[in-house]
Design a protein around this motif. Sequence first.
Motif, mmCIF file in Angstrom:
data_model
loop_
_atom_site.group_PDB
_atom_site.id
_atom_site.type_symbol
_atom_site.label_atom_id
_atom_site.label_comp_id
_atom_site.label_asym_id
_atom_site.label_seq_id
_atom_site.Cartn_x
_atom_site.Cartn_y
_atom_site.Cartn_z
ATOM 1 N N ALA A 1 4.216 5.991 -2.217
ATOM 2 C CA ALA A 1 4.934 6.805 -1.230
ATOM 3 C C ALA A 1 6.414 6.448 -1.219
ATOM 4 C CB ALA A 1 4.325 6.612 0.158
ATOM 5 N N TYR A 2 6.724 5.156 -1.390
ATOM 6 C CA TYR A 2 8.128 4.726 -1.421
ATOM 7 C C TYR A 2 8.839 5.325 -2.628
ATOM 8 C CZ TYR A 2 12.326 1.978 -1.349
ATOM 9 O OH TYR A 2 13.651 1.609 -1.318
ATOM 10 N N PRO B 1 8.502 5.244 4.201
ATOM 11 C CA PRO B 1 7.272 4.444 4.275
ATOM 12 C C PRO B 1 7.518 2.937 4.400
ATOM 13 C CG PRO B 1 7.676 5.112 2.023
ATOM 14 C CD PRO B 1 8.760 5.728 2.860
ATOM 15 N N GLU C 1 3.340 -7.184 2.031
ATOM 16 C CA GLU C 1 4.586 -6.438 1.822
ATOM 17 C C GLU C 1 5.345 -7.039 0.640
ATOM 18 O OE1 GLU C 1 5.898 -4.979 6.259
ATOM 19 O OE2 GLU C 1 6.608 -6.932 5.593
ATOM 20 N N ASP D 1 10.256 11.141 4.029
ATOM 21 C CA ASP D 1 9.319 10.117 4.453
ATOM 22 C C ASP D 1 9.965 8.751 4.268
ATOM 23 O OD1 ASP D 1 6.945 8.861 5.219
ATOM 24 O OD2 ASP D 1 6.178 8.836 3.171
ATOM 25 N N SER E 1 0.818 -1.217 0.000
ATOM 26 C CA SER E 1 0.000 0.000 0.000
ATOM 27 C C SER E 1 0.855 1.273 0.000
ATOM 28 C CB SER E 1 -0.933 0.008 1.216
ATOM 29 O OG SER E 1 -0.170 -0.023 2.417
ATOM 30 N N ASN E 2 2.142 1.143 0.295
ATOM 31 C CA ASN E 2 3.050 2.299 0.342
ATOM 32 C C ASN E 2 3.928 2.415 -0.905
ATOM 33 O OD1 ASN E 2 2.042 2.867 2.831
ATOM 34 N ND2 ASN E 2 3.889 2.331 3.967
#
Length: 120
Positions: free
Chosen positions: A18-19, A98, A64, A96, A14-15
């Motif tokens: 963002a990653y 993540p 993951e 960030d 889900s990240n």
Amino acid sequence: MTYVSGFVQPVPDSNRKAYIAAAEAGWVLFKEYGALSMMENWGDDVPEGTQTDLRRAVALDEGESVVFSWIVWPDKATADACYATMETDERWQKLDMPFDGKRMIFGGFETVFTATAKGA
């Protein structure tokens, strides 16, 4: 020869966006501090091994993916100088992260052989 910093970390699926955004922001700083290139690779074919594997190495959880990354430096001194700035340059603290950094594996590697295909 060059020097390589390598990383393997678990990132929640889900990240992913963002990653990637964090990697792009990090690249700005790594490049400023002398990195030659950086590559982030999202796990696509990360099989379970019989004795050890990347999944177990990072204690991968459901939902993951394993991310394999590296930064290429002109030499170890440049890499070390960059990493020393992580304590003094507040911009690093604003990035960030993540993923669970406690499960990240990393190390520095002296390049002993390199080859490139023609046209690459």
